[in-house]
Design a protein around this motif. Structure first.
Motif, PDB file in Angstrom:
ATOM      1  N   GLN A 133      14.748 -19.874  -3.404  1.00  0.00           N
ATOM      2  CA  GLN A 133      15.642 -18.960  -2.693  1.00  0.00           C
ATOM      3  C   GLN A 133      14.845 -17.786  -2.170  1.00  0.00           C
ATOM      4  N   LEU A 134      15.111 -17.444  -0.924  1.00  0.00           N
ATOM      5  CA  LEU A 134      14.396 -16.358  -0.264  1.00  0.00           C
ATOM      6  C   LEU A 134      15.407 -15.340   0.250  1.00  0.00           C
ATOM      7  N   VAL A 135      15.159 -14.078  -0.033  1.00  0.00           N
ATOM      8  CA  VAL A 135      16.070 -13.024   0.394  1.00  0.00           C
ATOM      9  C   VAL A 135      15.279 -11.945   1.113  1.00  0.00           C
ATOM     10  N   GLU A 136      15.580 -11.768   2.396  1.00  0.00           N
ATOM     11  CA  GLU A 136      14.908 -10.751   3.195  1.00  0.00           C
ATOM     12  C   GLU A 136      15.625  -9.403   3.087  1.00  0.00           C
ATOM     13  N   SER A 137      14.854  -8.353   3.265  1.00  0.00           N
ATOM     14  CA  SER A 137      15.425  -7.011   3.307  1.00  0.00           C
ATOM     15  C   SER A 137      14.510  -6.128   4.142  1.00  0.00           C
ATOM     16  N   GLY A 138      15.019  -4.953   4.501  1.00  0.00           N
ATOM     17  CA  GLY A 138      14.199  -3.991   5.216  1.00  0.00           C
ATOM     18  C   GLY A 138      14.469  -3.880   6.703  1.00  0.00           C
ATOM     19  N   GLY A 139      15.334  -4.741   7.218  1.00  0.00           N
ATOM     20  CA  GLY A 139      15.655  -4.647   8.638  1.00  0.00           C
ATOM     21  C   GLY A 139      16.533  -3.439   8.916  1.00  0.00           C
ATOM     22  N   GLY A 140      16.764  -3.198  10.207  1.00  0.00           N
ATOM     23  CA  GLY A 140      17.614  -2.077  10.582  1.00  0.00           C
ATOM     24  C   GLY A 140      17.398  -1.674  12.017  1.00  0.00           C
ATOM     25  N   LEU A 141      17.910  -0.508  12.339  1.00  0.00           N
ATOM     26  CA  LEU A 141      17.796   0.053  13.682  1.00  0.00           C
ATOM     27  C   LEU A 141      16.702   1.107  13.689  1.00  0.00           C
ATOM     28  N   VAL A 142      15.793   0.997  14.643  1.00  0.00           N
ATOM     29  CA  VAL A 142      14.685   1.942  14.731  1.00  0.00           C
ATOM     30  C   VAL A 142      14.397   2.222  16.199  1.00  0.00           C
ATOM     31  N   GLN A 143      13.900   3.393  16.477  1.00  0.00           N
ATOM     32  CA  GLN A 143      13.537   3.733  17.844  1.00  0.00           C
ATOM     33  C   GLN A 143      12.186   3.124  18.209  1.00  0.00           C
ATOM     34  N   GLY A 195       8.511   2.650  19.011  1.00  0.00           N
ATOM     35  CA  GLY A 195       7.383   3.382  18.454  1.00  0.00           C
ATOM     36  C   GLY A 195       7.456   3.581  16.953  1.00  0.00           C
ATOM     37  N   GLY A 196       8.598   3.272  16.381  1.00  0.00           N
ATOM     38  CA  GLY A 196       8.767   3.421  14.943  1.00  0.00           C
ATOM     39  C   GLY A 196       8.221   2.250  14.155  1.00  0.00           C
ATOM     40  N   SER A 197       8.395   2.317  12.848  1.00  0.00           N
ATOM     41  CA  SER A 197       7.870   1.293  11.950  1.00  0.00           C
ATOM     42  C   SER A 197       8.955   0.823  10.987  1.00  0.00           C
ATOM     43  N   LEU A 198       8.812  -0.387  10.557  1.00  0.00           N
ATOM     44  CA  LEU A 198       9.645  -0.958   9.495  1.00  0.00           C
ATOM     45  C   LEU A 198       8.768  -1.856   8.644  1.00  0.00           C
ATOM     46  N   ARG A 199       9.142  -1.991   7.395  1.00  0.00           N
ATOM     47  CA  ARG A 199       8.488  -2.976   6.537  1.00  0.00           C
ATOM     48  C   ARG A 199       9.549  -3.919   6.017  1.00  0.00           C
ATOM     49  N   TYR A 234       5.635  -9.560   2.536  1.00  0.00           N
ATOM     50  CA  TYR A 234       5.887  -8.370   3.350  1.00  0.00           C
ATOM     51  C   TYR A 234       5.515  -8.614   4.809  1.00  0.00           C
ATOM     52  N   LEU A 235       6.155  -7.847   5.665  1.00  0.00           N
ATOM     53  CA  LEU A 235       5.745  -7.780   7.070  1.00  0.00           C
ATOM     54  C   LEU A 235       5.818  -6.315   7.485  1.00  0.00           C
ATOM     55  N   GLN A 236       4.653  -5.721   7.653  1.00  0.00           N
ATOM     56  CA  GLN A 236       4.588  -4.345   8.133  1.00  0.00           C
ATOM     57  C   GLN A 236       4.607  -4.373   9.652  1.00  0.00           C
ATOM     58  N   ARG A 270      18.062 -16.067   4.862  1.00  0.00           N
ATOM     59  CA  ARG A 270      19.181 -15.947   5.804  1.00  0.00           C
ATOM     60  C   ARG A 270      18.875 -15.021   6.970  1.00  0.00           C
ATOM     61  N   GLY A 271      17.799 -14.285   6.855  1.00  0.00           N
ATOM     62  CA  GLY A 271      17.397 -13.428   7.960  1.00  0.00           C
ATOM     63  C   GLY A 271      17.834 -11.986   7.803  1.00  0.00           C
ATOM     64  N   THR A 272      17.122 -11.114   8.477  1.00  0.00           N
ATOM     65  CA  THR A 272      17.466  -9.698   8.521  1.00  0.00           C
ATOM     66  C   THR A 272      17.315  -9.215   9.960  1.00  0.00           C
ATOM     67  N   GLN A 273      18.279  -8.457  10.415  1.00  0.00           N
ATOM     68  CA  GLN A 273      18.295  -8.020  11.810  1.00  0.00           C
ATOM     69  C   GLN A 273      17.384  -6.808  11.998  1.00  0.00           C
ATOM     70  N   VAL A 274      16.556  -6.887  13.014  1.00  0.00           N
ATOM     71  CA  VAL A 274      15.745  -5.753  13.437  1.00  0.00           C
ATOM     72  C   VAL A 274      16.138  -5.422  14.871  1.00  0.00           C
ATOM     73  N   THR A 275      16.542  -4.186  15.071  1.00  0.00           N
ATOM     74  CA  THR A 275      16.931  -3.738  16.402  1.00  0.00           C
ATOM     75  C   THR A 275      16.105  -2.518  16.781  1.00  0.00           C
ATOM     76  N   VAL A 276      15.439  -2.611  17.919  1.00  0.00           N
ATOM     77  CA  VAL A 276      14.588  -1.524  18.381  1.00  0.00           C
ATOM     78  C   VAL A 276      15.199  -0.945  19.648  1.00  0.00           C
ATOM     79  N   SER A 277      15.556   0.307  19.590  1.00  0.00           N
ATOM     80  CA  SER A 277      16.166   0.966  20.749  1.00  0.00           C
ATOM     81  C   SER A 277      15.102   1.640  21.600  1.00  0.00           C
ATOM     82  N   SER A 278      15.345   1.663  22.883  1.00  0.00           N
ATOM     83  CA  SER A 278      14.373   2.272  23.809  1.00  0.00           C
ATOM     84  C   SER A 278      14.633   3.763  23.989  1.00  0.00           C
TER      85      SER A 278
END
Length: 122
Positions: free
Chosen positions: A3-13, A15-19, A80-82, A114-122
């Motif tokens: 079983q694999l569970v992703e976390s850490g996604g979200g909304l970022v501007q 030029g920003g960073s997520l892990r 991890y994915l930086q 199941r995936g985690t959503q990453v949204t990057v706003s301009s």
């Protein structure tokens, strides 16, 4: 079964960073090649990065080289994915996957989160 569970996604501007993190429920974590894939609506799932069981081999897609970095902590069973300098085109659902062979195609992986959503706003 893994079983694999992703976390850490979200909304970022831009030029920003997520892990992103992916927690695996297996005692044999260090025997699995792990991969990060991403998918946007209407497109096929594409490889982002992968790492061999002991971490000696890594792969990064050309589109993310120098921007993303894959790593793993086998003591904690976490992948991890930086992601740095994020761009709007990085917006996608990100999936982690586990497989037995160090390859870069989705059909090489046996287990998926199941995936985690990453949204990057301009």
């Amino acid at each position: 079964q893994v079983q694999l569970v992703e976390s850490g996604g979200g909304l970022v501007q831009a030029g920003g960073s997520l892990r992103l993190s992916c927690a695996a429920s297996t005692r044999y974590f260090n025997t699995y090649t792990m991969g990060w894939f991403r998918q946007t609506p209407g497109k096929e799932r594409e490889i982002v990065a992968s790492i061999s069981g002991r971490g000696g081999n890594t792969f990064h897609a050309d589109s993310v080289k120098g921007q993303f970095s894959v790593s793993r902590d086998n003591a904690k069973n976490i992948l991890y994915l930086q992601m740095n300098n994020l761009k709007p085109e990085d917006t996608a659902v990100y999936y982690c996957a586990a497989g037995g062979i160090f390859r870069q195609t989705a059909d090489s992986y046996d287990y998926w989160g199941r995936g985690t959503q990453v949204t990057v706003s301009s």
